[in-house]
Design an enzyme around this catalytic site. Structure first.
Site, mmCIF file in Angstrom:
data_model
loop_
_atom_site.group_PDB
_atom_site.id
_atom_site.type_symbol
_atom_site.label_atom_id
_atom_site.label_comp_id
_atom_site.label_asym_id
_atom_site.label_seq_id
_atom_site.Cartn_x
_atom_site.Cartn_y
_atom_site.Cartn_z
ATOM 1 N N HIS A 61 -47.976 8.435 24.914
ATOM 2 C CA HIS A 61 -48.487 7.563 25.982
ATOM 3 C C HIS A 61 -50.008 7.716 26.119
ATOM 4 O O HIS A 61 -50.604 8.726 25.686
ATOM 5 C CB HIS A 61 -47.822 7.928 27.319
ATOM 6 N N GLU A 86 -40.820 13.748 28.731
ATOM 7 C CA GLU A 86 -41.557 14.975 28.439
ATOM 8 C C GLU A 86 -40.679 16.184 28.817
ATOM 9 O O GLU A 86 -39.746 16.052 29.623
ATOM 10 C CB GLU A 86 -42.869 14.970 29.250
#
Ligand code: 3PG
EC number: 5.4.2.11
Length: 208
Positions: A9, A87
């Site tokens: 990202h 994550e």
């Protein structure tokens, strides 16, 4: 032949504040939005048009994925969001400044939490725990598309992408723990329908 494009990202507010972000749903910064668009422009420039797009359930990944799909004229493609790509969960460290954590617990212990394979931060996940959710996702959702010659976009996070890159690049655990994936820099994998890696290139911008 199939194509797998993996992207971490764009910069998030957590990255900007040097915080352990983990499962905190930190949005992209203006820089993160800009570099996500630019990543999409670079992917479009090499003529990739996606058949499938996967991202985590966290907004920094979703918005980066959407920006890339817009730039590659694939914004009507349905996004497959999955927590499996989230994550690693940093538990009690989530939202804490990394330097403050080092001051509180010492650099060695914080580094052990960040970059060992089996050690969990307090209340969080180890990289091994993260691998246990990423690998089944790869096997069930991504590999079948690679076997059918599809063009796939996968937008995730620094640690969940460690697991993806270990699988695709056939890395040892030590190698996997040592890689650092910059934000919004696409890696393009060309993969045979027998899953052999044909070639790989990294689309860094001129200024990165
Ligand atoms: O979740 C975070 O804070 C980062 O994306 C990854 O942090 P790390 O590089 O310290 O594991």
């Amino acid at each position: 032949m199939s194509t797998l494009v993996i992207v971490r990202h764009g910069q998030s507010e957590g990255n900007e504040r040097n915080e352990f972000t983990g499962w905190k749903n930190a949005p992209l910064t203006n820089k993160g939005r800009k570099e996500s668009r630019e990543a999409g422009e670079r992917i479009a420039a090499i003529g990739i048009s996606f058949d499938a797009a996967f991202c985590s359930g966290l907004v920094r990944s979703i918005d980066t994925c959407r920006a890339i799909l817009r730039e590659t004229q694939a914004d009507r493609l349905e996004l497959s969001q999955t927590e499996a790509l989230n994550e690693r969960d940093y538990g009690e460290l989530t939202g804490m400044n990394k330097d403050e954590a080092r001051d509180r617990w010492g650099s060695d212990l914080v580094q052990e939490w960040r970059r060992s394979y089996r050690t969990r931060p307090p209340g969080g996940e180890s990289i091994s725990d993260t691998s246990a959710r990423v690998l089944p996702f790869l096997l069930c959702e991504v590999i079948p598309l690679l076997l059918r010659g599809r063009m796939i976009l996968l937008v995730a996070h620094g640690n969940s992408l460690r697991v993806v890159r270990q699988a695709i690049d056939r890395l040892t655990t030590e190698q996997m723990l040592s890689i650092e994936t910059p934000t919004a820099v696409p890696t393009i994998y060309r993969i045979g329908t027998d899953l052999t890696l044909i070639d790989k290139c990294v689309l860094t911008g001129d200024d990165r």
